[in-house]
Design a protein around this motif. Sequence first.
Motif, mmCIF file in Angstrom:
data_model
loop_
_atom_site.group_PDB
_atom_site.id
_atom_site.type_symbol
_atom_site.label_atom_id
_atom_site.label_comp_id
_atom_site.label_asym_id
_atom_site.label_seq_id
_atom_site.Cartn_x
_atom_site.Cartn_y
_atom_site.Cartn_z
ATOM 1 N N SER A 138 0.773 -1.142 -0.059
ATOM 2 C CA SER A 138 -0.037 -0.025 -0.211
ATOM 3 C C SER A 138 0.884 1.303 0.079
ATOM 4 O O SER A 138 0.550 2.184 -0.725
ATOM 5 N N PHE B 252 -5.632 3.091 -8.667
ATOM 6 C CA PHE B 252 -6.755 3.039 -7.731
ATOM 7 C C PHE B 252 -8.026 3.463 -8.266
ATOM 8 O O PHE B 252 -8.163 4.390 -9.310
ATOM 9 N N ASP B 253 -9.157 2.857 -7.651
ATOM 10 C CA ASP B 253 -10.435 3.216 -8.166
ATOM 11 C C ASP B 253 -11.011 4.441 -7.557
ATOM 12 O O ASP B 253 -10.512 5.093 -6.730
ATOM 13 N N SER C 290 -13.132 4.910 -5.178
ATOM 14 C CA SER C 290 -13.276 4.715 -3.813
ATOM 15 C C SER C 290 -11.966 4.562 -3.096
ATOM 16 O O SER C 290 -11.863 4.579 -1.630
ATOM 17 N N ARG D 215 -9.608 2.417 -3.801
ATOM 18 C CA ARG D 215 -9.085 0.838 -3.617
ATOM 19 C C ARG D 215 -8.207 0.503 -4.553
ATOM 20 O O ARG D 215 -8.390 1.069 -5.508
ATOM 21 N N VAL D 216 -7.515 -0.416 -4.537
ATOM 22 C CA VAL D 216 -6.609 -0.903 -5.529
ATOM 23 C C VAL D 216 -7.548 -1.569 -6.674
ATOM 24 O O VAL D 216 -8.452 -2.149 -6.192
ATOM 25 N N ARG D 217 -7.408 -0.687 -7.915
ATOM 26 C CA ARG D 217 -8.286 -1.249 -9.097
ATOM 27 C C ARG D 217 -8.151 -2.876 -9.287
ATOM 28 O O ARG D 217 -7.060 -3.519 -9.019
ATOM 29 N N GLU D 218 -9.371 -3.412 -9.415
ATOM 30 C CA GLU D 218 -9.280 -4.995 -9.692
ATOM 31 C C GLU D 218 -8.694 -5.188 -10.798
ATOM 32 O O GLU D 218 -8.132 -6.624 -10.953
ATOM 33 N N GLU E 17 -2.861 -5.669 0.360
ATOM 34 C CA GLU E 17 -2.191 -4.416 0.398
ATOM 35 C C GLU E 17 -1.097 -3.999 1.465
ATOM 36 O O GLU E 17 -0.293 -3.393 1.566
#
Length: 92
Positions: free
Chosen positions: A30, A48-49, A51, A53-56, A73
């Motif tokens: 992270s 990152f998306d 929100s 979060r790490v992008r899927e 992360e």
Amino acid sequence: MLIRIKAFARYRALLGSESEVKLAEGAAVSDLLESLASRSGELRGQLFDDSGRVREDLNVMVNGRHFLSLAGEETPLAEGDEVALFPAVVGG
């Protein structure tokens, strides 16, 4: 500590094919991703998306192992680790 980054596909255009990032001892995936994202808004959007979060569709490999199969992360990093970033391959 120095972490070696290998970037592929769209990440290569933003980071170059290989680079090194200096992080504090005890850093995790992270911390690395946040350090990279701080370089540009475009790169942040690729990591990152909306929100935070790490992008899927981002694959993060730590020394050849997918970070989700480790501690996600929070996977700890150590001096000399190699982290590869590449998009998920999709298609039919």
